[in-house]
Design an enzyme around this catalytic site. Structure first.
Site, mmCIF file in Angstrom:
data_model
loop_
_atom_site.group_PDB
_atom_site.id
_atom_site.type_symbol
_atom_site.label_atom_id
_atom_site.label_comp_id
_atom_site.label_asym_id
_atom_site.label_seq_id
_atom_site.Cartn_x
_atom_site.Cartn_y
_atom_site.Cartn_z
ATOM 1 N N LYS A 204 0.688 -1.079 0.284
ATOM 2 C CA LYS A 204 -0.337 0.341 -0.060
ATOM 3 C C LYS A 204 0.720 1.205 0.510
ATOM 4 O O LYS A 204 1.519 0.840 0.470
ATOM 5 C CB LYS A 204 -0.888 0.204 1.454
ATOM 6 C CG LYS A 204 -1.817 1.033 1.514
ATOM 7 C CD LYS A 204 -2.619 0.832 2.549
ATOM 8 C CE LYS A 204 -1.941 1.392 4.160
ATOM 9 N NZ LYS A 204 -2.463 1.252 5.172
ATOM 10 N N THR A 236 -10.755 5.698 8.042
ATOM 11 C CA THR A 236 -11.349 5.855 7.162
ATOM 12 C C THR A 236 -12.204 4.524 6.788
ATOM 13 O O THR A 236 -13.296 5.187 5.532
ATOM 14 C CB THR A 236 -11.123 7.216 6.279
ATOM 15 O OG1 THR A 236 -10.086 5.621 5.183
ATOM 16 C CG2 THR A 236 -10.140 8.135 6.504
HETATM 17 C C1 R5P Z 1 -1.986 2.048 8.260
HETATM 18 O O1 R5P Z 1 -0.751 2.814 8.933
HETATM 19 C C2 R5P Z 1 -2.701 0.636 9.733
HETATM 20 O O2 R5P Z 1 -2.181 0.019 9.725
HETATM 21 C C3 R5P Z 1 -3.711 1.192 9.374
HETATM 22 O O3 R5P Z 1 -4.080 0.396 8.330
HETATM 23 C C4 R5P Z 1 -4.858 2.580 8.732
HETATM 24 O O4 R5P Z 1 -4.470 2.960 9.974
HETATM 25 C C5 R5P Z 1 -6.004 2.605 8.230
HETATM 26 O O5 R5P Z 1 -6.434 4.229 7.855
HETATM 27 P P1 R5P Z 1 -7.907 4.118 6.519
HETATM 28 O O6 R5P Z 1 -8.653 3.287 7.499
HETATM 29 O O7 R5P Z 1 -8.282 5.662 6.726
HETATM 30 O O8 R5P Z 1 -7.480 3.476 5.366
#
Ligand code: R5P
Length: 328
Positions: A204, A236
């Protein structure tokens, strides 16, 4: 369970206080310990300043402030800091900040010029307010422990979630653990080991400083397999939405989504509940309002961390090992 009712430890009796952020969890911890939540007033003035008053003295007592620092983050954080300072000024013998979800944990390094390390600032504030110890769960990055100079117990919901997954594993076809974020890969490996399942990873990228991320590729094989998609938190929901889509594009069968901290900000709930996900498995480190939980219907499974927090508070109070709960 250990009966703490009649115990007066080195730091006096246990006194449990809660802010307003997670009343159900705080009450469940109190019930585990057979202790009441102590009375306090928390008043918000028209100018948004907060005022705290304890209903009784805590002089010489072992105090625990249970407060998760999810949305509204600044209100919840300030409530906790002011509660801690109030206890300090009332001569508590020892104060422990019990923070199931620690805010700003994703701001843990200076990886570009002219930015703060806000997790460090939060740790400093908790100490300066007067906490002697802290208890938290599944920090976004383990090294945040180093931002504190007071001792702490950094717990994990791993055992709670992993035991549940072992229970449902018999219904799964070729389960594979898929981590939605490489930062969670180490913990994902623990899930894979516990379930004796293979692993796959999503690569990602985040390009800017907003909450948006882009899932690029899957490393590993999910084709024809039931996928247990794991991450530490959902904010989010963007990462998980992309992860589900990419897993489906790669031939995944049923998808089970596992996340420790259900932040569910913005329209995460709407986006996630529309996904072809068999079950959403999470904990109560952050409360999920009914308006959101009902969108998931019976696909939502919330596993409580209250017995874990209660047991750790009990052991901390009695000066007994916490590691031995996990055979460490
Ligand atoms: C990322 O660094 C964390 O592990 C999560 O993937 C992240 O906090 C998820 O954020 P969102 O739901 O906004 O994609």
């Amino acid at each position: 369970m250990i009966d703490a009712r009649h115990d007066v430890g080195m730091y006096g009796d246990i006194k449990l206080y809660a802010g307003t952020s997670s009343p159900v969890l705080a009450q469940a911890v109190a019930s585990y310990l057979n202790k009441p939540l102590c009375g306090r007033d928390i008043i918000s003035f028209p100018n948004d300043n907060l005022f705290v008053k304890l209903h009784s003295s805590v002089r010489g007592q072992d105090c625990y402030v249970i407060q998760t620092t999810s949305v509204p983050v600044h209100r919840n954080l300030m409530e906790m800091l002011i509660l801690i300072q109030t206890l300090r000024l009332d001569s508590a013998a020892r104060i422990t900040a019990v923070v199931p979800y620690l805010c700003y944990a994703r701001s843990d390094k200076k990886d570009q010029p002219r930015i703060p390390i806000t997790a460090r600032l939060v740790a400093d504030m908790i100490e300066i307010a007067g906490a002697d110890r802290y208890i938290t769960l599944d920090l976004h990055a383990g090294q945040i422990q180093g931002f504190f100079s007071i001792p702490g117990d950094v717990l994990s919901a791993f055992h709670i979630l992993a035991d549940y997954l072992v229970d449902i594993k018999k219904n799964l076809v070729n389960p594979v653990i898929l981590t939605a974020d490489l930062g969670f890969a180490k913990k994902a490996r623990d899930f894979a080991a516990h379930l004796d399942a293979p692993m796959a990873f999503i690569e990602k990228r985040r390009s800017g400083n907003d909450a948006k991320s882009q899932a690029m590729t899957i490393i590993g094989d999910v084709n024809g397999k039931d996928v247990i998609l794991v991450d530490d938190e959902i904010d989010t929901g963007g990462s998980m939405v992309q992860a589900v889509n990419i897993a489906k594009d790669n031939g995944a069968r049923d998808i089970y989504m596992v996340f420790i901290h259900p932040g569910l900000t913005a329209n995460a709930t709407e986006r996630l509940s529309d996904l072809p996900v068999k079950e959403f498995i999470t904990t109560d480190t952050i409360p999920i309002p009914e308006t959101k939980s009902k969108l998931f219907g019976n696909r939502l499974k919330i596993l409580s961390i209250a017995p874990l927090l209660g047991e750790v508070i009990c052991r901390a109070h009695e000066g007994r090992s916490v590691g031995e709960m996990f055979n460490e």
